[in-house]
Design a protein around this motif. Structure first.
Motif, PDB file in Angstrom:
ATOM      1  N   MET A   1      -3.952  -6.927   7.076  1.00 46.23           N
ATOM      2  CA  MET A   1      -3.564  -7.786   6.241  1.00 46.23           C
ATOM      3  C   MET A   1      -4.207  -7.744   5.057  1.00 46.23           C
ATOM      4  SD  MET A   1      -4.519 -11.446   8.111  1.00 46.23           S
ATOM      5  CE  MET A   1      -4.105 -11.093   9.374  1.00 46.23           C
ATOM      6  N   ASP A   2      -3.562  -7.812   3.827  1.00 50.58           N
ATOM      7  CA  ASP A   2      -4.350  -7.793   2.588  1.00 50.58           C
ATOM      8  C   ASP A   2      -4.823  -9.068   2.295  1.00 50.58           C
ATOM      9  OD1 ASP A   2      -3.660  -5.022   2.001  1.00 50.58           O
ATOM     10  OD2 ASP A   2      -1.700  -5.746   1.327  1.00 50.58           O
ATOM     11  N   GLU A  16       1.093  -9.415   2.036  1.00 46.83           N
ATOM     12  CA  GLU A  16       0.775  -7.945   1.980  1.00 46.83           C
ATOM     13  C   GLU A  16       1.240  -7.352   0.696  1.00 46.83           C
ATOM     14  OE1 GLU A  16      -0.305  -5.554   4.014  1.00 46.83           O
ATOM     15  OE2 GLU A  16      -0.930  -6.831   5.980  1.00 46.83           O
ATOM     16  N   ASP A  18       2.324  -3.825  -0.323  1.00 44.26           N
ATOM     17  CA  ASP A  18       2.754  -2.424   0.278  1.00 44.26           C
ATOM     18  C   ASP A  18       2.819  -1.379  -0.754  1.00 44.26           C
ATOM     19  OD1 ASP A  18       2.987  -3.850   2.837  1.00 44.26           O
ATOM     20  OD2 ASP A  18       5.055  -3.932   2.756  1.00 44.26           O
ATOM     21  N   HIS A  22       2.335   2.785   3.161  1.00 46.07           N
ATOM     22  CA  HIS A  22       3.130   1.927   4.186  1.00 46.07           C
ATOM     23  C   HIS A  22       4.481   2.600   4.800  1.00 46.07           C
ATOM     24  CE1 HIS A  22       0.630  -1.938   3.921  1.00 46.07           C
ATOM     25  NE2 HIS A  22       0.418  -1.413   2.968  1.00 46.07           N
ATOM     26  N   MET A  47       4.536  -0.820  10.975  1.00 47.92           N
ATOM     27  CA  MET A  47       4.484  -1.960  10.168  1.00 47.92           C
ATOM     28  C   MET A  47       5.324  -3.220  10.406  1.00 47.92           C
ATOM     29  SD  MET A  47       5.059  -2.310   5.877  1.00 47.92           S
ATOM     30  CE  MET A  47       6.857  -1.808   6.117  1.00 47.92           C
ATOM     31  N   ASP A  51       4.330  -6.840  11.931  1.00 48.07           N
ATOM     32  CA  ASP A  51       4.896  -8.260  11.408  1.00 48.07           C
ATOM     33  C   ASP A  51       5.541  -9.149  12.444  1.00 48.07           C
ATOM     34  OD1 ASP A  51       4.409  -7.414   8.741  1.00 48.07           O
ATOM     35  OD2 ASP A  51       6.504  -7.471   7.969  1.00 48.07           O
ATOM     36  N   ILE A  61       4.531 -14.166   6.993  1.00 47.18           N
ATOM     37  CA  ILE A  61       4.106 -13.385   6.199  1.00 47.18           C
ATOM     38  C   ILE A  61       5.047 -13.010   5.049  1.00 47.18           C
ATOM     39  CG2 ILE A  61       4.185 -10.557   6.411  1.00 47.18           C
ATOM     40  CD1 ILE A  61       3.699 -11.179   9.397  1.00 47.18           C
ATOM     41  N   ARG A  63       5.683 -10.170   1.934  1.00 46.95           N
ATOM     42  CA  ARG A  63       5.452  -8.655   1.443  1.00 46.95           C
ATOM     43  C   ARG A  63       5.629  -8.587  -0.126  1.00 46.95           C
ATOM     44  NH1 ARG A  63       3.667  -5.184   4.786  1.00 46.95           N
ATOM     45  NH2 ARG A  63       3.502  -5.351   6.876  1.00 46.95           N
TER      46      ARG A  63
END
Length: 94
Positions: A1-2, A16, A18, A22, A47, A51, A61, A63
């Motif tokens: 995870m970012d 996240e 991407d 990714h 990926m 999730d 989450i 993205r």
């Protein structure tokens, strides 16, 4: 995870960002030295599987595609998103 945000209402929020890594694998550089990528369904599947497990563990989450953050309007997109997200999660629940 970012990024992992722990909200006042005890929500666990994953952000996240991407990039092409990714969903694609790099090709050899072309004559101009540019590197392109080829779609890699296995990367994408890994990926989205992650999730699912994070969601089952109670994480939210969100993205972002790297492109949308660097495109015109990216700064406004983030400001609007975080304003809405923080409004939603500011009050603790009992």
């Amino acid at each position: 995870m970012d990024f992992l945000l722990l909200a006042p209402d005890r929500s666990r929020i994953v952000i996240e960002v991407d990039g092409v890594q990714h969903y694609g694998r790099p090709n050899l550089p072309n004559e101009q030295g540019q590197v392109t990528h080829t779609a890699a369904p296995q990367l994408y599947a890994e990926m989205v599987a992650e999730d699912r497990w994070l969601r089952l563990a109670g994480y939210e989450i969100y993205r972002f595609g790297g492109w949308e953050l660097t495109a015109p309007g990216g700064k406004q997109l983030l400001e609007d998103f975080f304003t809405e997200l923080l409004t939603r999660h500011q009050k603790p629940t009992l």
